[in-house]
Design a protein around this motif. Structure first.
Motif, PDB file in Angstrom:
ATOM      1  N   PHE A   4      32.581  42.605  35.864  1.00  0.00           N
ATOM      2  CA  PHE A   4      32.043  41.299  35.384  1.00  0.00           C
ATOM      3  C   PHE A   4      30.282  41.581  35.093  1.00  0.00           C
ATOM      4  O   PHE A   4      30.042  41.489  34.003  1.00  0.00           O
ATOM      5  CB  PHE A   4      32.131  40.037  36.088  1.00  0.00           C
ATOM      6  CG  PHE A   4      31.421  38.722  35.382  1.00  0.00           C
ATOM      7  CD1 PHE A   4      32.084  38.200  34.545  1.00  0.00           C
ATOM      8  CD2 PHE A   4      30.041  38.471  35.834  1.00  0.00           C
ATOM      9  CE1 PHE A   4      31.486  37.178  33.780  1.00  0.00           C
ATOM     10  CE2 PHE A   4      29.447  37.295  35.050  1.00  0.00           C
ATOM     11  CZ  PHE A   4      30.242  36.744  33.980  1.00  0.00           C
ATOM     12  N   ALA A   5      29.816  42.186  36.053  1.00  0.00           N
ATOM     13  CA  ALA A   5      28.566  42.483  35.635  1.00  0.00           C
ATOM     14  C   ALA A   5      28.385  43.400  34.457  1.00  0.00           C
ATOM     15  O   ALA A   5      27.319  43.296  33.585  1.00  0.00           O
ATOM     16  CB  ALA A   5      27.793  43.117  37.033  1.00  0.00           C
TER      17      ALA A   5
ATOM     18  N   THR B 228      22.018  43.670  42.216  1.00  0.00           N
ATOM     19  CA  THR B 228      21.604  42.282  42.668  1.00  0.00           C
ATOM     20  C   THR B 228      22.525  41.403  41.821  1.00  0.00           C
ATOM     21  O   THR B 228      22.884  40.492  42.632  1.00  0.00           O
ATOM     22  CB  THR B 228      20.207  42.061  42.023  1.00  0.00           C
ATOM     23  OG1 THR B 228      19.195  42.903  42.713  1.00  0.00           O
ATOM     24  CG2 THR B 228      19.622  40.735  42.352  1.00  0.00           C
ATOM     25  N   LEU B 229      23.039  41.579  40.763  1.00  0.00           N
ATOM     26  CA  LEU B 229      23.909  40.510  39.984  1.00  0.00           C
ATOM     27  C   LEU B 229      25.238  40.723  40.653  1.00  0.00           C
ATOM     28  O   LEU B 229      25.820  39.759  40.811  1.00  0.00           O
ATOM     29  CB  LEU B 229      23.988  40.954  38.330  1.00  0.00           C
ATOM     30  CG  LEU B 229      24.881  39.997  37.541  1.00  0.00           C
ATOM     31  CD1 LEU B 229      24.504  38.804  37.699  1.00  0.00           C
ATOM     32  CD2 LEU B 229      25.150  40.846  36.352  1.00  0.00           C
TER      33      LEU B 229
ATOM     34  N   PHE C  16      34.073  36.817  39.992  1.00  0.00           N
ATOM     35  CA  PHE C  16      32.661  36.955  40.386  1.00  0.00           C
ATOM     36  C   PHE C  16      32.704  37.736  41.788  1.00  0.00           C
ATOM     37  O   PHE C  16      31.782  38.265  42.193  1.00  0.00           O
ATOM     38  CB  PHE C  16      31.817  35.991  40.576  1.00  0.00           C
ATOM     39  CG  PHE C  16      31.685  35.107  39.420  1.00  0.00           C
ATOM     40  CD1 PHE C  16      30.735  35.870  38.357  1.00  0.00           C
ATOM     41  CD2 PHE C  16      32.383  33.937  38.836  1.00  0.00           C
ATOM     42  CE1 PHE C  16      30.369  35.070  37.370  1.00  0.00           C
ATOM     43  CE2 PHE C  16      31.858  33.501  37.768  1.00  0.00           C
ATOM     44  CZ  PHE C  16      30.939  33.826  36.749  1.00  0.00           C
ATOM     45  N   ASP C  17      33.745  37.344  42.629  1.00  0.00           N
ATOM     46  CA  ASP C  17      33.766  38.065  43.803  1.00  0.00           C
ATOM     47  C   ASP C  17      34.305  39.501  44.042  1.00  0.00           C
ATOM     48  O   ASP C  17      33.992  40.658  44.278  1.00  0.00           O
ATOM     49  CB  ASP C  17      34.240  37.171  44.968  1.00  0.00           C
ATOM     50  CG  ASP C  17      34.108  37.663  46.469  1.00  0.00           C
ATOM     51  OD1 ASP C  17      34.708  38.651  46.727  1.00  0.00           O
ATOM     52  OD2 ASP C  17      33.311  36.980  47.285  1.00  0.00           O
ATOM     53  N   ILE C  18      35.741  39.341  43.664  1.00  0.00           N
ATOM     54  CA  ILE C  18      36.505  40.472  43.754  1.00  0.00           C
ATOM     55  C   ILE C  18      36.317  41.554  42.700  1.00  0.00           C
ATOM     56  O   ILE C  18      36.241  42.676  42.884  1.00  0.00           O
ATOM     57  CB  ILE C  18      38.074  40.057  43.485  1.00  0.00           C
ATOM     58  CG1 ILE C  18      38.460  39.177  44.749  1.00  0.00           C
ATOM     59  CG2 ILE C  18      39.052  41.491  43.610  1.00  0.00           C
ATOM     60  CD1 ILE C  18      39.792  38.368  44.946  1.00  0.00           C
ATOM     61  N   ARG C  19      35.909  41.327  41.645  1.00  0.00           N
ATOM     62  CA  ARG C  19      35.830  42.142  40.387  1.00  0.00           C
ATOM     63  C   ARG C  19      34.239  41.912  39.965  1.00  0.00           C
ATOM     64  O   ARG C  19      34.135  42.291  38.776  1.00  0.00           O
ATOM     65  CB  ARG C  19      36.691  41.871  39.289  1.00  0.00           C
ATOM     66  CG  ARG C  19      38.244  41.948  39.783  1.00  0.00           C
ATOM     67  CD  ARG C  19      39.149  42.085  38.606  1.00  0.00           C
ATOM     68  NE  ARG C  19      39.087  42.766  37.539  1.00  0.00           N
ATOM     69  CZ  ARG C  19      39.781  43.968  37.226  1.00  0.00           C
ATOM     70  NH1 ARG C  19      40.656  44.234  38.137  1.00  0.00           N
ATOM     71  NH2 ARG C  19      39.461  44.592  36.358  1.00  0.00           N
ATOM     72  N   GLY C  20      33.358  41.714  40.800  1.00  0.00           N
ATOM     73  CA  GLY C  20      31.938  41.650  40.521  1.00  0.00           C
ATOM     74  C   GLY C  20      31.534  42.594  39.611  1.00  0.00           C
ATOM     75  O   GLY C  20      30.502  42.459  38.621  1.00  0.00           O
TER      76      GLY C  20
ATOM     77  N   GLY D 199      33.849  37.339  23.301  1.00  0.00           N
ATOM     78  CA  GLY D 199      34.943  37.640  24.047  1.00  0.00           C
ATOM     79  C   GLY D 199      35.112  36.845  25.334  1.00  0.00           C
ATOM     80  O   GLY D 199      35.448  35.677  25.274  1.00  0.00           O
ATOM     81  N   LEU D 200      35.135  37.608  26.602  1.00  0.00           N
ATOM     82  CA  LEU D 200      35.594  37.184  27.736  1.00  0.00           C
ATOM     83  C   LEU D 200      34.381  35.820  27.922  1.00  0.00           C
ATOM     84  O   LEU D 200      34.882  34.615  28.304  1.00  0.00           O
ATOM     85  CB  LEU D 200      35.621  37.819  28.956  1.00  0.00           C
ATOM     86  CG  LEU D 200      35.671  37.380  30.153  1.00  0.00           C
ATOM     87  CD1 LEU D 200      36.942  36.742  30.432  1.00  0.00           C
ATOM     88  CD2 LEU D 200      35.448  38.536  31.550  1.00  0.00           C
ATOM     89  N   MET D 201      33.095  36.347  27.800  1.00  0.00           N
ATOM     90  CA  MET D 201      31.972  34.908  27.830  1.00  0.00           C
ATOM     91  C   MET D 201      32.393  33.951  26.999  1.00  0.00           C
ATOM     92  O   MET D 201      31.973  32.700  27.504  1.00  0.00           O
ATOM     93  CB  MET D 201      30.769  35.767  27.560  1.00  0.00           C
ATOM     94  CG  MET D 201      30.192  36.590  28.784  1.00  0.00           C
ATOM     95  SD  MET D 201      30.306  35.796  30.493  1.00  0.00           S
ATOM     96  CE  MET D 201      29.214  34.770  30.433  1.00  0.00           C
TER      97      MET D 201
END
Length: 144
Positions: free
Chosen positions: A31-32, A48-49, A24-28, A119-121
């Motif tokens: 992920f978005a 925003t996301l 969420f932070d480094i690779r936001g 998948g990832l989710m």
């Protein structure tokens, strides 16, 4: 044996929360892209996301640090009730992540949903569920 099981669970929590921070932070942005459909990526919603994900990343970082501190300071908590409270809190942290995805999964089954839980989710969804159960079980163990 009990101490080893506790430390393994705390290590799993720390690894998972590190993954949340990293995602969420480094690779936001990456992920978005997973949750925002291509046709909406050029809108302000995407930025925003990405920026709001940093808040989520921060909470994950704090929970990671807590679990690491607990691993190396288990002697500070010498009562079973103390461990139960801490593990219950970890269970809630994982459980909220799982629970907030349940409506999306239900919507996915109807061909809807704000993102696809696959998948990832799906991996995130199932891992949060598993860690919720493991932390709750260990918290209960300490109570009885």
């Amino acid at each position: 044996m009990e101490d080893l099981a506790l430390k393994i669970l705390l290590a799993l929590n720390a690894l998972w929360f590190f993954g949340g921070f990293h995602t969420f932070d480094i690779r936001g942005r990456i992920f978005a892209k997973i949750v925002v459909p291509k046709e909406h990526r050029d809108t302000p919603v995407m930025e925003t996301l990405i920026m709001s994900g940093k808040f989520v990343g921060g909470f994950n970082l704090a929970f990671m640090a807590l679990n690491l501190l607990l691993i190396f300071n288990t002697e500070l908590f010498d009562r079973a009730a103390q461990w139960s409270v801490l593990l219950c809190t970890m269970s809630i942290a994982h459980g909220t992540q799982f629970a907030h995805n349940v409506p999306v999964v239900i919507q996915n089954r109807r061909g809807e949903g704000v993102w696809q839980v696959k998948g990832l989710m799906l991996f995130i969804f199932l891992t949060d569920f598993t860690l919720m159960i493991l932390n709750a079980a260990m918290a209960l163990y300490y109570l009885i």
